[in-house]
Write an enzyme that holds these catalytic residues in place. Structure first.
Site, PDB file in Angstrom:
ATOM      1  N   GLY A   1       0.839  -1.202   0.000  1.00 17.20           N
ATOM      2  CA  GLY A   1       0.000   0.000   0.000  1.00 17.20           C
ATOM      3  C   GLY A   1       0.868   1.244   0.000  1.00 17.20           C
ATOM      4  O   GLY A   1       1.884   1.288   0.678  1.00 17.20           O
TER       5      GLY A   1
ATOM      6  N   ARG B   1       0.901  -4.919  -5.790  1.00 15.48           N
ATOM      7  CA  ARG B   1       0.985  -6.171  -5.046  1.00 15.48           C
ATOM      8  C   ARG B   1       1.286  -7.236  -6.100  1.00 15.48           C
ATOM      9  O   ARG B   1       0.739  -7.193  -7.196  1.00 15.48           O
ATOM     10  CB  ARG B   1      -0.316  -6.449  -4.307  1.00 15.48           C
ATOM     11  CG  ARG B   1      -0.706  -5.278  -3.399  1.00 15.48           C
ATOM     12  CD  ARG B   1      -1.664  -5.676  -2.321  1.00 15.48           C
ATOM     13  NE  ARG B   1      -2.220  -4.476  -1.683  1.00 15.48           N
ATOM     14  CZ  ARG B   1      -1.763  -3.928  -0.566  1.00 15.48           C
ATOM     15  NH1 ARG B   1      -0.734  -4.461   0.063  1.00 15.48           N
ATOM     16  NH2 ARG B   1      -2.323  -2.853  -0.054  1.00 15.48           N
TER      17      ARG B   1
ATOM     18  N   ASP C   1       5.022  -4.804   6.055  1.00 11.78           N
ATOM     19  CA  ASP C   1       5.603  -6.096   6.436  1.00 11.78           C
ATOM     20  C   ASP C   1       5.569  -7.122   5.306  1.00 11.78           C
ATOM     21  O   ASP C   1       6.473  -7.956   5.202  1.00 11.78           O
ATOM     22  CB  ASP C   1       4.967  -6.641   7.721  1.00 11.78           C
ATOM     23  CG  ASP C   1       3.461  -6.740   7.631  1.00 11.78           C
ATOM     24  OD1 ASP C   1       2.886  -6.229   6.655  1.00 11.78           O
ATOM     25  OD2 ASP C   1       2.864  -7.331   8.550  1.00 11.78           O
TER      26      ASP C   1
ATOM     27  N   THR D   1       4.225   2.563   5.661  1.00 13.41           N
ATOM     28  CA  THR D   1       2.813   2.140   5.686  1.00 13.41           C
ATOM     29  C   THR D   1       2.074   3.039   6.664  1.00 13.41           C
ATOM     30  O   THR D   1       2.648   3.444   7.680  1.00 13.41           O
ATOM     31  CB  THR D   1       2.666   0.654   6.123  1.00 13.41           C
ATOM     32  OG1 THR D   1       1.290   0.405   6.438  1.00 13.41           O
ATOM     33  CG2 THR D   1       3.497   0.308   7.341  1.00 13.41           C
TER      34      THR D   1
ATOM     35  N   ASP E   1      -0.230   2.121   8.536  1.00 17.19           N
ATOM     36  CA  ASP E   1      -0.795   1.317   9.625  1.00 17.19           C
ATOM     37  C   ASP E   1       0.002   1.357  10.934  1.00 17.19           C
ATOM     38  O   ASP E   1      -0.526   0.996  11.983  1.00 17.19           O
ATOM     39  CB  ASP E   1      -0.919  -0.153   9.184  1.00 17.19           C
ATOM     40  CG  ASP E   1      -1.758  -0.308   7.920  1.00 17.19           C
ATOM     41  OD1 ASP E   1      -2.612   0.568   7.681  1.00 17.19           O
ATOM     42  OD2 ASP E   1      -1.551  -1.279   7.177  1.00 17.19           O
TER      43      ASP E   1
ATOM     44  N   ASP F   1       2.205  -0.669  11.915  1.00 17.61           N
ATOM     45  CA  ASP F   1       2.090  -2.027  12.458  1.00 17.61           C
ATOM     46  C   ASP F   1       3.397  -2.815  12.372  1.00 17.61           C
ATOM     47  O   ASP F   1       3.385  -4.042  12.430  1.00 17.61           O
ATOM     48  CB  ASP F   1       0.973  -2.783  11.700  1.00 17.61           C
ATOM     49  CG  ASP F   1       1.245  -2.864  10.197  1.00 17.61           C
ATOM     50  OD1 ASP F   1       2.174  -2.184   9.713  1.00 17.61           O
ATOM     51  OD2 ASP F   1       0.533  -3.612   9.506  1.00 17.61           O
TER      52      ASP F   1
ATOM     53  N   ARG G   1      -5.380  -2.078   9.062  1.00 14.67           N
ATOM     54  CA  ARG G   1      -5.281  -3.552   8.919  1.00 14.67           C
ATOM     55  C   ARG G   1      -5.502  -4.230  10.271  1.00 14.67           C
ATOM     56  O   ARG G   1      -6.484  -3.943  10.913  1.00 14.67           O
ATOM     57  CB  ARG G   1      -3.935  -3.916   8.327  1.00 14.67           C
ATOM     58  CG  ARG G   1      -3.916  -3.718   6.825  1.00 14.67           C
ATOM     59  CD  ARG G   1      -2.819  -4.550   6.239  1.00 14.67           C
ATOM     60  NE  ARG G   1      -2.940  -4.631   4.806  1.00 14.67           N
ATOM     61  CZ  ARG G   1      -2.178  -5.392   4.056  1.00 14.67           C
ATOM     62  NH1 ARG G   1      -1.233  -6.113   4.589  1.00 14.67           N
ATOM     63  NH2 ARG G   1      -2.348  -5.428   2.765  1.00 14.67           N
TER      64      ARG G   1
HETATM   65  P1  ATP Z   1       0.736  -2.493   3.541  1.00 15.98           P
HETATM   66  O1  ATP Z   1       0.745  -3.142   4.890  1.00 15.98           O
HETATM   67  O2  ATP Z   1       0.846  -1.013   3.613  1.00 15.98           O
HETATM   68  O3  ATP Z   1      -0.402  -2.924   2.677  1.00 15.98           O
HETATM   69  P2  ATP Z   1       2.671  -4.422   2.631  1.00 15.98           P
HETATM   70  O4  ATP Z   1       4.064  -4.256   2.181  1.00 15.98           O
HETATM   71  O5  ATP Z   1       2.458  -5.222   3.887  1.00 15.98           O
HETATM   72  O6  ATP Z   1       2.059  -2.969   2.749  1.00 15.98           O
HETATM   73  P3  ATP Z   1       1.619  -6.586   0.995  1.00 15.98           P
HETATM   74  O7  ATP Z   1       0.596  -6.579  -0.081  1.00 15.98           O
HETATM   75  O8  ATP Z   1       1.400  -7.501   2.147  1.00 15.98           O
HETATM   76  O9  ATP Z   1       1.807  -5.071   1.442  1.00 15.98           O
HETATM   77  O10 ATP Z   1       3.034  -6.996   0.346  1.00 15.98           O
HETATM   78  C1  ATP Z   1       3.527  -6.312  -0.773  1.00 15.98           C
HETATM   79  C2  ATP Z   1       4.200  -7.257  -1.730  1.00 15.98           C
HETATM   80  O11 ATP Z   1       5.350  -7.857  -1.104  1.00 15.98           O
HETATM   81  C3  ATP Z   1       3.387  -8.444  -2.198  1.00 15.98           C
HETATM   82  O12 ATP Z   1       2.441  -8.125  -3.172  1.00 15.98           O
HETATM   83  C4  ATP Z   1       4.482  -9.360  -2.723  1.00 15.98           C
HETATM   84  O13 ATP Z   1       4.942  -8.949  -3.991  1.00 15.98           O
HETATM   85  C5  ATP Z   1       5.596  -9.144  -1.696  1.00 15.98           C
HETATM   86  N1  ATP Z   1       5.533 -10.223  -0.693  1.00 15.98           N
HETATM   87  C6  ATP Z   1       4.642 -10.352   0.329  1.00 15.98           C
HETATM   88  N2  ATP Z   1       4.837 -11.501   1.007  1.00 15.98           N
HETATM   89  C7  ATP Z   1       5.864 -12.139   0.400  1.00 15.98           C
HETATM   90  C8  ATP Z   1       6.549 -13.381   0.612  1.00 15.98           C
HETATM   91  N3  ATP Z   1       6.195 -14.207   1.581  1.00 15.98           N
HETATM   92  N4  ATP Z   1       7.576 -13.689  -0.228  1.00 15.98           N
HETATM   93  C9  ATP Z   1       7.946 -12.846  -1.202  1.00 15.98           C
HETATM   94  N5  ATP Z   1       7.339 -11.683  -1.462  1.00 15.98           N
HETATM   95  C10 ATP Z   1       6.312 -11.315  -0.687  1.00 15.98           C
END
Ligand code: ATP
Length: 319
Positions: A11, A72, A103, A125, A127, A129, A171
């Site tokens: 995000g 994503r 994360d 982020t 959040d 978090d 979240r």
């Molecule tokens: P926010 O919490 O603000 O939404 P975020 O970084 O947690 O941000 P996610 O959609 O959970 O958002 O993760 C972003 C991207 O990171 C995923 O779309 C994917 O490309 C990559 N990613 C997430 N988990 C994994 C994993 N276990 N292994 C490899 N890549 C990952």
């Protein structure tokens, strides 16, 4: 090390641009070349990569969103996807990578580090978090956006003597709800970290109404459940006119606050410093106003904890 890359993922959050700017300028200051990877890990796989110079990050420090775009990408969760990403990095001669995101993005960063690819995470982020940092980039701006919205809702709530349920983002974390609820004097704050007794909330609302309260504000974190459902239950059980506002994506946009711009600038620059010092698989953060770094592995194994003292205070102040 001669050439590094930077991407934003997950995000978007206000201040990501300031972080990208800091990475690029700090790297150039140290005679490194910087490549921007567009659309997060999706662009890493497809090779949407270009060289950035000091001018390419001009005029973005005050803008929300991310100039590098974000996405994503399910494919990057697979070994095959990660290998494709590494191939692109090798093709462009990018020796190390800075990942700005939440994360989920750190899981991707960690996978690269496990494949022997030096990667540093910067927490971006709204959040708040992520363990190992008191604040994430974007939290302060989102918080101020929520407060501005609640102030406006409060005016109409008072005029119409209504109960308002306001659903905020976060979240699985209650930080945005807790901070905005405390800052706005909400009667009730519902966060996923604490199990609420609905009957107690109802009787407090009724007591307040009897005492002559003109309005009640209930802030609900999205992690608790649907604000609409909670609003329906409250209206049914209190017989008070209740309205629900789901703030939604308005919370993710807007010009970053001074706090977020400064935090992003400090964390972005610190990430480059870590790479220059030969570090990998780390996340930068801020604790008690000191810049820190932690192993991403350790951060991913930890759970974000809500500030219990603040939560208790919110209860005391809303008697
Ligand atoms: P926010 O919490 O603000 O939404 P975020 O970084 O947690 O941000 P996610 O959609 O959970 O958002 O993760 C972003 C991207 O990171 C995923 O779309 C994917 O490309 C990559 N990613 C997430 N988990 C994994 C994993 N276990 N292994 C490899 N890549 C990952």
């Amino acid at each position: 090390m001669k050439r590094i890359g930077v991407l934003t993922s997950g995000g978007d959050s206000p201040g990501m641009n300031a972080a990208v700017r800091a990475v690029v300028r700090k790297a150039i200051y140290h005679d490194l070349e910087v490549y921007g990877i567009y659309y997060g890990f999706a662009g890493l796989i497809s090779g949407e990569i270009e060289k950035l110079d000091r001018g390419s990050v001009g005029d973005i420090i005050h803008r929300g969103g991310t100039k590098l775009y974000t996405a994503r990408c399910e494919e990057f969760k697979t070994l095959e996807g990660q290998k494709k990403g590494i191939e692109q990095l090798e093709k462009f001669g990018i020796e190390a990578l800075i990942v700005i995101g939440g994360d989920g993005s750190f899981q991707g960063a960690q996978k690269l580090a496990e494949h022997g690819y030096p990667t540093i995470g910067v927490p971006g982020t709204i959040d708040n978090d992520i363990p190992g940092t008191d604040y994430t980039i974007g939290f302060d701006t989102a918080l101020n956006t929520i407060i501005d919205a609640i102030d406006k809702i409060r005016d109409t709530a008072t005029s119409h003597e209504r109960t308002y349920v306001i659903e905020v983002m976060g979240r699985n974390a209650g930080d945005l709800a807790l901070w905005s609820g405390l800052a706005d004097g909400a009667e009730t704050i519902m966060v996923p970290e604490v199990e609420d007794d609905m009957e107690d909330i109802i009787s407090r609302l009724k007591r307040g109404h009897k005492r002559g309260k003109k309005h009640s504000i209930i802030v609900v974190a999205e992690g608790v459940g649907s604000g609409v459902d909670i609003g329906k239950e409250i209206q049914q059980k209190t017989e008070l006119e209740t309205r629900v506002t789901v703030l939604g994506h308005i919370q993710r946009g807007g010009s970053p606050t001074a706090q977020d711009r400064v935090l992003a600038s400090r964390l972005g620059a610190k990430a480059v410093e870590l790479l220059l010092a030969g570090e990998a698989g780390k996340m930068v953060g801020i604790e008690k106003n000191e810049l820190v770094s932690h192993d991403i592995n350790e951060i991913l194994a930890r759970k974000h904890i809500l500030d219990n003292e603040m939560y208790e205070l919110s209860k005391v102040l809303s008697i």
